[in-house]
Design a protein around this motif. Structure first.
Motif: not given
Length: 478
Positions: A137-141, A194-195, A306-311
């Motif tokens: 999950v972390r790698q998807l984010l 993100y899908v 890049y973090g999770y959905g934000i950079g």
């Protein structure tokens, strides 16, 4: 800009003059030693919008705030060109990839509830995904899964993007494509990931991904205009989106919003984005450990910030967090800087540059720097002889998937991401060039014999930079 349909460092149009002369002059009213007043920010913002948005076409809405104090909230351009309806700051826009931070926060809420683990394998939530046991999950984010982004499939964005697809059908579009790299072994901005984030939310919550976000985030935070941008629904306040056609402005191309999914399918307003920024970055959405994880780049995503959905994002040396979005008909940027708890939101109802070199991220960073009393300096071109420009020509490669060509065109040094658009660079010092946004800089590196060996990219003009070595590859055909 981080785009829903593509992501490219320094992508843009081939341009020459910088369009901010009047706005740069307006910075003289802002003292560099103190935060700007609301009146100073408003004066600068109005001038900047006038410089950036031609009359009679789509435009931009802008909000600048210090904490919950709104310094400027305004609009320029038309919400509906056909009817001559003007834009207002209250209206609703597609967010594009700004959606990703909402989806990531939704996952982190599920982590806090014990329903998802960041190191859980994707196979726990999507049973038959190839190599799903190795993808976390972390790698998807943070875009390190290696899964191929479906928006990069040749021709996909023309016709296939119009179909109304379920989450399962969306995953079937890309699940069997060759991967970009093994999970965790690289970084590539990735809409397919993100899908899959949306699929994780649905499996863990038992709800559609956007219904879960509505229940977990939008309603509790009072985000009244933030929702799934369903093309089959009437959305109060929603503006028309446009693109640039051969004859000028044209209605945006059609896509079904089931396809951007959790990568880019939300809509929102300026006021909701301010409320969201203050809540997310001041501890009202996530617990401290969850927020720290979301905003801390790690592994192969660290270099890109890049973090999770934000950079990571910057405004003249002031660091914070942000994300941009680009989707049919719209372009966006949302910025937050801890200095002064500064929020800037810029939403455009055009997916094409309104003027050469103008994009929401550049506008947001300029506005934030002015609000902090530390504006960017004006760009002043210096002469560079043809032989010196020629020495920079070549291919500069970062990794197997990412490279840029420097080429002299009509006496101007240009940069082009291979497969992308060409942009013109303005020389501001020996071996230092400004990008069309007036903020970023490229600096050539030379060896002891004076040969150009690398280029260094300063996204904020100062501070952190990225070095890319010159390769031995021949320049591709223009």
């Amino acid at each position: 800009m981080r785009l829903w349909f593509s992501a490219a460092l320094c992508a843009g149009l081939c341009v020459a003059p910088l369009p901010f002369a009047s706005a740069d002059a307006a910075t003289a009213a802002v003292a560099a030693s103190r935060p700007a007043s609301a009146a100073e920010v408003a004066t600068y913002a109005r001038t900047l919008l006038a410089d950036s948005v031609p009359e009679g076409g789509p435009g931009i809405v802008v909000l600048v705030a210090r904490g919950d104090q709104v310094l400027y909230r305004g609009a320029r351009g038309l919400a509906n060109i056909e009817l001559g309806v003007p834009l207002t700051p209250d209206q609703v826009f597609r967010l594009g990839s700004v959606t990703k931070q909402f989806a990531a926060a939704g996952v982190m809420k599920l982590v806090e509830a014990g329903k998802v683990g960041l190191d859980d394998p994707l196979s726990k939530y999507v049973k038959d995904f190839p190599n799903g046991d190795a993808i976390s999950v972390r790698q998807l984010l943070n875009h390190t899964s290696g899964v191929k982004s479906y928006t990069g499939i040749d021709g996909y964005m023309h016709e296939s993007i119009k179909r109304d697809l379920s989450t399962r059908a969306m995953i079937d579009v890309f699940k069997d494509l060759p991967v970009d790299f093994a999970p965790g072994q690289g970084y590539a901005y990735n809409n397919s990931g993100y899908v899959l984030v949306g699929a994780v939310i649905e499996a863990a919550s038992g709800q559609r991904w956007y219904d879960y976000l509505d229940q977990a985030l939008f309603k509790p935070l009072g985000l009244k205009h933030t929702r799934y941008g369903d093309v089959h629904a009437l959305i109060p306040g929603y503006v028309g989106g446009y693109t640039r056609g051969d004859g000028g402005n044209a209605p945006m191309n059609y896509l079904d919003m089931s396809q951007p999914h959790a990568a880019g399918a939300l809509v929102s307003s300026l006021d909701d984005l301010l409320r969201w920024n203050l809540a997310l970055h001041n501890g009202q959405v996530l617990k401290p450990d969850s927020y720290r994880a979301m905003t801390t780049p790690e592994g192969k995503a660290r270099e890109d910030g890049y973090g999770y959905g934000i950079g990571k994002a910057y405004a003249h040396g002031h660091g914070g967090w942000g994300h941009g979005g680009g989707i049919f008909g719209f372009a966006t940027f949302l910025l937050y800087l801890p200095d002064g708890k500064t929020t800037v939101a810029v939403l455009s109802n055009s997916d094409s540059a309104l003027k050469d070199g103008v994009n929401p991220e550049g506008l947001a960073r300029r506005l934030a720097a002015v609000a902090l009393g530390d504006p960017y300096p004006a760009v002043t071109a210096v002469p560079v002889d043809a032989a010196t420009l020629k020495q920079a020509e070549g291919v500069y490669r970062k990794n197997p998937q990412l490279a840029w060509a420097l080429r002299v065109v009509d006496g101007v040094l240009t940069q082009q991401r291979l497969g992308g658009s060409r942009i013109a660079l303005t020389p501001v010092a020996r071996d230092t060039y400004a990008y069309p946004n007036g903020l970023s800089r490229l600096q050539l590196q030379r060896d002891g014999q004076g040969a150009v060996t690398a280029m260094r990219y300063f996204g904020d003009g100062i501070g952190e930079s990225q070095l890319t070595a010159r390769s031995d590859e021949p320049l591709p055909q223009p």
